[in-house]
Design an enzyme around this catalytic site. Structure first.
Site, PDB file in Angstrom:
ATOM      1  N   SER A   1       4.651   2.783   7.692  1.00 51.10           N
ATOM      2  CA  SER A   1       4.340   1.595   6.905  1.00 51.10           C
ATOM      3  C   SER A   1       5.523   1.142   6.068  1.00 51.10           C
ATOM      4  O   SER A   1       6.165   1.944   5.394  1.00 51.10           O
ATOM      5  CB  SER A   1       3.160   1.872   5.991  1.00 51.10           C
TER       6      SER A   1
ATOM      7  N   ASP B   1       0.178  -7.589   1.524  1.00 51.85           N
ATOM      8  CA  ASP B   1       0.617  -6.206   1.732  1.00 51.85           C
ATOM      9  C   ASP B   1       2.145  -6.120   1.775  1.00 51.85           C
ATOM     10  O   ASP B   1       2.740  -5.463   2.631  1.00 51.85           O
ATOM     11  CB  ASP B   1       0.021  -5.601   3.004  1.00 51.85           C
TER      12      ASP B   1
ATOM     13  N   HIS C   1       0.813  -1.222   0.000  1.00 50.98           N
ATOM     14  CA  HIS C   1       0.000   0.000   0.000  1.00 50.98           C
ATOM     15  C   HIS C   1       0.848   1.275   0.000  1.00 50.98           C
ATOM     16  O   HIS C   1       0.345   2.354  -0.285  1.00 50.98           O
ATOM     17  CB  HIS C   1      -0.998   0.007   1.170  1.00 50.98           C
TER      18      HIS C   1
END
Length: 499
Positions: free
Chosen positions: A342, A260, A227
């Site tokens: 992230s 992910d 992402h």
């Protein structure tokens, strides 16, 4: 679930009695003093009867309040009284006139704390040096603290006559003096930061965001979240900036939306890249220390710490821009993780990567694309063992491979299990004919309650557990049918690519 992801005051020191305006002298020159002003050889002048004696001021001797700290506030400045004017002595007078500044005063500046010490007769230099030491020691004792007085004396005498000298001591500026021991947070961070990059992803229409990644191998592969790079994967622009400020263009090698996980490759990768060591996420225990590195809210090279607060946490996360979710059996940590963290590494106390920071719990209920929620102490990381398997597959083929049981389950959360649906996507059978589940005898309506020894609470829990394995692994499912419990063994199949 969203992805990203006191000085003491008023303690005035009592004033110190002012020093005599001039050293004490006898009423008359001793008998036999030669015209030059010096006594005859071997004669020693007797001290005058009214010579003052050093006394400790009563206020200083009986003080009960603590000595003010030299590090807490500036030292009070004491006024210095200049010596009174005296008529010049005649040529044959003795003793000679006193100097403009008494020998025991510190060059006209602030006096050393304590009573003055009478001057010794002229003697060998060695004896004079020991007398000076004795004077300093006496001054220190009168001050009520050896460390404090000597520290003040040293600062004042090194100030070239200034009465406002600093009492601070500078630390060494040698780089080796700032090195931290291995195993400390500072030591781990110092070793890891050069291998962590801040990723800037810009889509073709100029939109984008910031995330984190880390050096996976010496060939220039960077491991991060899908992402983080999804918006720039096709026609966008990706850059990776190291902690020393050097920036490199990058391209997507492969990405797995369901896991992910994504792998980038630096263009014109520099020599000497240092990959971060990979740990074993299976050996992580609740309570283990964790260190997270990333760029929360764009603040690059940020280091936070915490512990592993839970393991095997079923997490379904989305980036708010699509209906596709990622599933993981995550490591839960209370290290502060925020949007921008992230893709960054979650390290153990030894500096090995145990996970990839991927998601945070949001109190707003929105995804990161809808709300820039901050850390509430619930962050989730993809276990590194799983991430490594995915990365190797992406580097090798450019596409992910998912282990499957060959059955479609409902995705409601906390339903007491994962229920096999009545039918699959687009009207296909819920149980794939001749697939692993079909061969094990599973049917539509069966409720899977355990995957090996892990309790299954919902569909997302089951998928997260399946994806911690590889195609070909043998697993045991516990399920309920018509109120009865049964078990089945099956070998996991595979699915290539994101559907």
């Amino acid at each position: 679930m969203s992805t990203e992801n006191e000085g003491n005051e008023g303690n005035t020191v009592p004033s110190v009695p002012s020093v005599p305006s001039a050293p004490p002298v006898p009423a008359a020159a001793p008998e036999g003093t030669p015209p030059g002003g010096m006594p005859a050889s071997g004669a020693t002048p007797a001290p005058p009867a009214d010579a003052p004696t050093a006394q400790i001021p009563a206020a200083a001797a009986h003080r009960s309040d603590p000595e003010p700290s030299l590090l807490q506030r500036e030292q009070p400045q004491y006024p210095y009284e200049p010596p009174s004017q005296q008529p010049p002595a005649g040529p044959a007078s003795w003793p000679p006139p006193p100097p403009a500044v008494p020998s025991y005063a510190d060059g006209g500046g602030t006096p050393v704390w304590g009573a003055p010490v009478a001057a010794e007769p002229e003697g060998p230099r060695k004896r004079r040096a020991s007398g000076l030491i004795a004077a300093v020691a006496a001054a220190a004792l009168v001050a009520g603290g050896v460390g404090g007085a000597l520290g003040y004396w040293a600062a004042d005498s090194n100030d070239s006559g200034s009465s406002s000298g600093s009492t601070t001591v500078a630390a060494s500026n040698s780089p080796k003096d700032f090195k931290r021991e291995a195993g400390t947070v500072a030591g781990v961070a110092a070793n890891a930061l050069p291998s962590v990059v801040t990723i800037d992803a810009q889509s073709g229409d100029g939109e984008g965001g910031t995330g984190t990644g880390f050096v996976y191998d010496k060939e220039g592969h960077i491991l991060t979240n899908n992402h983080v790079v999804a918006s720039a994967a096709d026609n966008g622009q990706l850059t990776a900036t190291f902690s020393d400020g050097k920036k490199y263009d990058a391209e997507v090698v492969g990405r797995a939306q369901g896991y992910d996980v994504a792998v980038l490759k630096l263009k014109n990768a520099p020599d000497g890249l240092t990959p971060l060591p990979l740990g074993d996420s299976e050996k992580v225990a609740v309570g283990d220390s964790t260190i997270a590195i990333g760029a929360p809210f764009g603040l690059s090279n940020t280091v936070t710490t915490g512990i592993i607060s839970a393991k095997n946490r079923p997490v379904a996360s989305g980036d708010g821009s699509s209906n596709k979710n990622s599933y993981m059996s995550a490591l839960q940590t209370d290290a502060s993780i925020n949007p921008g963290n992230s893709g960054g590494p979650l390290l153990d106390a030894g500096g090995a990567v145990i996970g990839i920071n991927s998601a945070i719990q949001s109190t707003t209920g929105g995804g990161a694309g809808q709300s820039q929620a901050g850390s509430i102490g619930l962050g989730f990381a993809i276990p590194v063992n799983q991430a490594k398997n995915v990365a190797e597959q992406l580097i090798k083929t450019g596409q992910p491979v998912y282990p499957v049981i060959g059955a479609t389950v409902t995705m409601e959360e906390k339903t007491g299990g994962a229920t096999i649906s009545d039918q699959g996507a687009a009207g296909t059978p819920a149980v794939t004919p001749n697939g692993p589940a079909a061969k094990a005898g599973l049917k539509a309506g069966d409720v899977i309650t355990k995957f090996n020894d892990t309790v299954v609470e919902s569909g997302p829990t089951l998928i997260g557990e399946i994806w911690t394995h590889k195609p070909g692994d043998k697993v045991t499912l516990t399920y309920k049918r018509d109120g009865k419990t049964a078990t089945a063994e099956l070998v996991l199949g595979e699915r290539k690519g994101d559907s």
